[in-house]
Scaffold this active site. Structure first.
Site, mmCIF file in Angstrom:
data_model
loop_
_atom_site.group_PDB
_atom_site.id
_atom_site.type_symbol
_atom_site.label_atom_id
_atom_site.label_comp_id
_atom_site.label_asym_id
_atom_site.label_seq_id
_atom_site.Cartn_x
_atom_site.Cartn_y
_atom_site.Cartn_z
ATOM 1 N N TYR A 138 0.819 -1.212 0.000
ATOM 2 C CA TYR A 138 0.000 0.000 0.000
ATOM 3 C C TYR A 138 0.857 1.268 0.000
ATOM 4 O O TYR A 138 0.429 2.307 -0.495
ATOM 5 C CB TYR A 138 -0.902 0.038 1.240
ATOM 6 C CG TYR A 138 -2.245 -0.611 1.071
ATOM 7 C CD1 TYR A 138 -2.366 -1.933 0.666
ATOM 8 C CD2 TYR A 138 -3.411 0.100 1.339
ATOM 9 C CE1 TYR A 138 -3.602 -2.529 0.535
ATOM 10 C CE2 TYR A 138 -4.660 -0.491 1.217
ATOM 11 C CZ TYR A 138 -4.750 -1.798 0.810
ATOM 12 O OH TYR A 138 -5.979 -2.379 0.682
ATOM 13 N N LYS A 189 2.934 -15.242 2.620
ATOM 14 C CA LYS A 189 3.132 -15.981 1.360
ATOM 15 C C LYS A 189 4.635 -16.252 1.252
ATOM 16 O O LYS A 189 5.300 -15.878 0.277
ATOM 17 C CB LYS A 189 2.587 -15.147 0.186
ATOM 18 C CG LYS A 189 2.538 -15.874 -1.148
ATOM 19 C CD LYS A 189 1.468 -16.955 -1.238
ATOM 20 C CE LYS A 189 1.589 -17.715 -2.556
ATOM 21 N NZ LYS A 189 0.681 -18.874 -2.645
ATOM 22 N N ASP A 221 -3.213 -18.096 0.625
ATOM 23 C CA ASP A 221 -4.215 -18.795 -0.200
ATOM 24 C C ASP A 221 -4.921 -19.871 0.616
ATOM 25 O O ASP A 221 -6.143 -20.015 0.570
ATOM 26 C CB ASP A 221 -3.592 -19.357 -1.491
ATOM 27 C CG ASP A 221 -2.323 -20.161 -1.268
ATOM 28 O OD1 ASP A 221 -1.765 -20.125 -0.141
ATOM 29 O OD2 ASP A 221 -1.868 -20.835 -2.215
ATOM 30 N N ASP A 245 -6.544 -6.852 4.169
ATOM 31 C CA ASP A 245 -7.655 -6.186 3.477
ATOM 32 C C ASP A 245 -8.580 -7.241 2.879
ATOM 33 O O ASP A 245 -9.801 -7.198 3.048
ATOM 34 C CB ASP A 245 -7.092 -5.272 2.372
ATOM 35 C CG ASP A 245 -8.195 -4.592 1.578
ATOM 36 O OD1 ASP A 245 -9.143 -4.097 2.196
ATOM 37 O OD2 ASP A 245 -8.088 -4.564 0.328
ATOM 38 N N ASP A 249 -12.511 -8.806 4.480
ATOM 39 C CA ASP A 249 -13.781 -8.777 3.733
ATOM 40 C C ASP A 249 -14.380 -10.181 3.675
ATOM 41 O O ASP A 249 -15.588 -10.367 3.842
ATOM 42 C CB ASP A 249 -13.566 -8.282 2.293
ATOM 43 C CG ASP A 249 -13.888 -6.791 2.138
ATOM 44 O OD1 ASP A 249 -13.592 -6.025 3.080
ATOM 45 O OD2 ASP A 249 -14.419 -6.404 1.085
HETATM 46 C C1 IPM Z 1 -10.537 -1.038 3.862
HETATM 47 C C2 IPM Z 1 -10.746 -0.447 2.503
HETATM 48 C C3 IPM Z 1 -9.587 0.495 2.174
HETATM 49 C C4 IPM Z 1 -8.318 -0.334 2.159
HETATM 50 C C5 IPM Z 1 -9.728 1.296 0.877
HETATM 51 C C6 IPM Z 1 -11.031 2.060 0.834
HETATM 52 C C7 IPM Z 1 -8.568 2.228 0.674
HETATM 53 O O1 IPM Z 1 -10.890 -1.440 1.551
HETATM 54 O O2 IPM Z 1 -10.469 -0.271 4.848
HETATM 55 O O3 IPM Z 1 -10.470 -2.261 3.975
HETATM 56 O O4 IPM Z 1 -7.974 -0.939 1.141
HETATM 57 O O5 IPM Z 1 -7.652 -0.377 3.202
HETATM 58 MG MG MG Z 2 -11.026 -3.392 2.379
#
Ligand code: IPM
Ligand code: MG
Length: 354
Positions: A138, A189, A221, A245, A249
């Site tokens: 990042y 990884k 993975d 990240d 999710d």
């Molecule tokens: C998160 C989001 C952010 C990230 C984006 C919006 C920059 O996906 O907080 O998980 O990738 O960190």
């Molecule tokens: Mg995210």
């Protein structure tokens, strides 16, 4: 408690308004809470031509904690990268040194059947994803777009972690595991990436300070697969910025809705930024249908991690549980037989049950 409130874009203002109702109740009951509002993301761009305006930066630096809604919207998608809403989020994380991102994935028993996995696979799920937040691909330099000598376009990024960056997040990981089930799974990884080879080495070195913790390592993975195969095998997952990240999710969906999950992003001294893990959902903005619970639960995390007020944290979490137990549901978690409510009604219901 000096709190900077940054509602942001899309559903951000609606869900933050519900979390503020919760703060108002706590204030009425005697907590000294001071709120100051600022713009971030697209709202910052609209107000000051910058997704992280100087005034917002000052507000955030002066505050003890930051409550953030979400950033992003279609209108800003074609802006040059430095002006895009996401940059506001990345810059505030970096400027405040918020390297430790706690993303719990907890399944409320009432929502077991809202998960996309079988109830028996997710019942009782309680895992903590600890994502490093200010390093990795990042932020690594160099990065950019260029032309090769043959004139072909090329894009490149740098995945990079220093030893000290890995060690400090590893300490938070082991410390977090000490307060929970004493198991830590470090995700990398290392079969492919040098960054991950160092990551694994440093995590093993830090582990020597925590003999009580059962440490394991998993390739990312495999971790993605194990999260949907048998998520309850995990206690704390420790991982880098990009893997975290993605995995957070994925983990959110196990709990029924991404609209349920709060997060804390902490610096080395307990200052923190608190936000739902979901995005700004511009498609449903302004319709009073977004789920405010992730933002409300982020306030609980704020009470716990920045203000050390476990009683207030537990009080908020119990109010959310009670609201769910009584059958109130926003549309993302709604099922037959439950009472469908809007964003504002959900906020009022939680505030009333406080
Ligand atoms: C998160 C989001 C952010 C990230 C984006 C919006 C920059 O996906 O907080 O998980 O990738 O960190
Ligand atoms: Mg995210």
């Amino acid at each position: 408690m000096k709190i900077a409130v940054l509602p942001g874009d899309g559903i951000g203002p609606e869900i933050v308004a519900q979390a503020v109702k919760v703060l108002d109740v706590l204030a009425k009951d005697g907590l000294k809470i001071e709120l100051e509002y600022g713009d971030i993301g697209g709202a910052g761009y609209d107000a000051a031509g910058d997704p992280y305006p100087a005034a917002t930066s000052k507000l955030a630096i002066d505050a003890d904690a930051v409550l953030l809604g979400a950033v992003g919207g279609y209108r800003y998608d074609s802006l040059p990268r430095p002006m895009r809403p996401e940059q506001g989020l990345l810059r505030i994380r970096k400027e405040l040194g918020l390297f430790a991102n706690l993303r719990p994935a907890v399944l409320y028993p009432e929502l077991a059947s809202a998960s996309s996995l079988k109830p028996e696979v997710v019942a009782g799920l309680d895992i903590m994803i600890l994502r490093e937040l200010t390093g990795d691909i990042y932020f690594g330099q160099p990065r950019g777009l260029r032309r090769t000598p043959d004139g072909e376009r090329e894009g490149f990024d740098t995945m990079l972690y220093s030893e000290s960056e890995i060690a400090r997040i590893a300490h938070v990981g082991f410390g977090t595991a000490m307060k929970r089930g004493k198991r830590l799974c470090s995700v990398d990884k290392a079969n492919v990436l040098e960054t991950s080879v160092l990551w694994r080495e440093v995590v093993m070195e830090v582990a020597k300070n925590y003999p009580e913790i059962e440490l394991s390592h998993m390739y990312v993975d495999n971790a993605a697969m194990q999260l949907v195969r048998n998520p309850k095998q995990f206690d704390v997952i420790l991982t880098g910025n990009m893997f975290g990240d993605i995995l957070s999710d994925e983990a959110s969906m196990l709990t029924g809705s991404i609209g349920m999950l709060p997060s804390a992003s902490l610096d080395a001294h307990g200052k923190g930024l608190y936000e739902p893990i979901h995005g700004s959902a511009p498609d449903i903005a302004g319709q009073n249908i977004a789920n405010p619970l992730a933002t409300i639960l982020s306030v609980a995390m704020m009470m716990r991690h920045t203000f050390g007020n476990e009683a207030a944290a537990a009080r908020i979490e119990n109010a959310v549980k009670k609201t769910l137990a009584e059958g109130l549901r926003t549309s993302d978690i709604h099922q037959e037989g439950m009472r469908k409510v809007g964003t504002r009604e959900m906020g009022d219901a939680v505030a009333a049950r406080l």
